[in-house]
Design a protein around this motif. Sequence first.
Motif, PDB file in Angstrom:
ATOM      1  N   MET A   1     123.974  64.365 107.513  1.00 54.96           N
ATOM      2  CA  MET A   1     123.937  63.880 107.751  1.00 54.96           C
ATOM      3  C   MET A   1     122.558  62.816 107.308  1.00 54.96           C
ATOM      4  O   MET A   1     121.775  63.490 107.309  1.00 54.96           O
ATOM      5  CB  MET A   1     123.400  63.810 109.778  1.00 54.96           C
ATOM      6  N   VAL A   2     122.710  61.474 106.669  1.00 53.93           N
ATOM      7  CA  VAL A   2     120.795  60.983 106.276  1.00 53.93           C
ATOM      8  C   VAL A   2     120.679  59.796 107.058  1.00 53.93           C
ATOM      9  O   VAL A   2     121.257  59.068 107.731  1.00 53.93           O
ATOM     10  CB  VAL A   2     121.560  60.771 105.192  1.00 53.93           C
ATOM     11  N   THR A   3     119.521  59.326 106.740  1.00 55.68           N
ATOM     12  CA  THR A   3     118.822  58.987 107.752  1.00 55.68           C
ATOM     13  C   THR A   3     118.651  57.326 107.011  1.00 55.68           C
ATOM     14  O   THR A   3     118.223  57.246 105.660  1.00 55.68           O
ATOM     15  CB  THR A   3     117.103  59.256 107.948  1.00 55.68           C
ATOM     16  N   GLY A   4     118.978  55.686 107.655  1.00 50.18           N
ATOM     17  CA  GLY A   4     118.089  55.340 107.115  1.00 50.18           C
ATOM     18  C   GLY A   4     117.949  53.405 107.920  1.00 50.18           C
ATOM     19  O   GLY A   4     117.524  54.316 108.690  1.00 50.18           O
ATOM     20  N   THR A   5     118.112  52.400 107.120  1.00 52.64           N
ATOM     21  CA  THR A   5     117.444  51.309 108.062  1.00 52.64           C
ATOM     22  C   THR A   5     118.688  50.275 108.237  1.00 52.64           C
ATOM     23  O   THR A   5     118.898  50.250 106.942  1.00 52.64           O
ATOM     24  CB  THR A   5     116.226  50.696 107.322  1.00 52.64           C
ATOM     25  N   ILE A   6     119.089  49.617 108.915  1.00 49.36           N
ATOM     26  CA  ILE A   6     120.241  49.448 109.049  1.00 49.36           C
ATOM     27  C   ILE A   6     119.196  47.358 109.542  1.00 49.36           C
ATOM     28  O   ILE A   6     118.532  47.572 110.497  1.00 49.36           O
ATOM     29  CB  ILE A   6     121.247  49.445 109.776  1.00 49.36           C
ATOM     30  N   ARG A   7     119.696  46.702 109.069  1.00 48.31           N
ATOM     31  CA  ARG A   7     118.891  45.029 109.108  1.00 48.31           C
ATOM     32  C   ARG A   7     119.723  44.386 109.514  1.00 48.31           C
ATOM     33  O   ARG A   7     121.385  44.080 108.672  1.00 48.31           O
ATOM     34  CB  ARG A   7     118.163  45.114 107.723  1.00 48.31           C
ATOM     35  N   TYR A   8     119.741  43.626 110.313  1.00 50.52           N
ATOM     36  CA  TYR A   8     120.577  42.405 110.534  1.00 50.52           C
ATOM     37  C   TYR A   8     120.340  41.397 110.493  1.00 50.52           C
ATOM     38  O   TYR A   8     119.508  40.411 110.631  1.00 50.52           O
ATOM     39  CB  TYR A   8     121.491  42.482 112.336  1.00 50.52           C
ATOM     40  N   TRP A   9     121.045  40.073 109.866  1.00 47.02           N
ATOM     41  CA  TRP A   9     120.897  38.509 109.413  1.00 47.02           C
ATOM     42  C   TRP A   9     121.772  38.342 110.620  1.00 47.02           C
ATOM     43  O   TRP A   9     123.066  38.208 110.712  1.00 47.02           O
ATOM     44  CB  TRP A   9     120.720  38.476 107.687  1.00 47.02           C
ATOM     45  N   ALA A  10     121.001  36.846 110.526  1.00 44.65           N
ATOM     46  CA  ALA A  10     121.592  35.167 111.540  1.00 44.65           C
ATOM     47  C   ALA A  10     122.721  35.767 112.286  1.00 44.65           C
ATOM     48  O   ALA A  10     121.584  35.982 113.360  1.00 44.65           O
ATOM     49  CB  ALA A  10     122.738  34.999 110.231  1.00 44.65           C
ATOM     50  N   ALA A  11     123.816  35.340 112.892  1.00 45.09           N
ATOM     51  CA  ALA A  11     124.073  36.174 113.649  1.00 45.09           C
ATOM     52  C   ALA A  11     124.391  36.802 114.164  1.00 45.09           C
ATOM     53  O   ALA A  11     124.473  37.801 115.485  1.00 45.09           O
ATOM     54  CB  ALA A  11     125.824  35.003 113.290  1.00 45.09           C
TER      55      ALA A  11
END
Length: 83
Positions: A1-11
């Motif tokens: 399993m790898v780790t990272g960042t998820i970014r959400y935009w607008a809706a």
Amino acid sequence: MVTGTIRYWAAAKEAAGIAEEPFEAATLGELIAEVTRSRSELAKVIRRSSFLVDGDPVGKRDHATVELRRGSTVEVLPPFAGG
């Protein structure tokens, strides 16, 4: 399993209730399943969204085949209104 960042935009940001969060997932498909597991509104937005992984568009590739790397950044881009 790898780790990272998820970014959400607008809706997607509105549906998630946050701008970004850390993740643990090996593929984009696994990540989407994880972040939408208990967020039905986010799942609706994500079904219509496009994605960037480390700045590269995913396009129409099967999300289960898009591998993530340690430190990856995934951007969720819902359809934008206007031109």
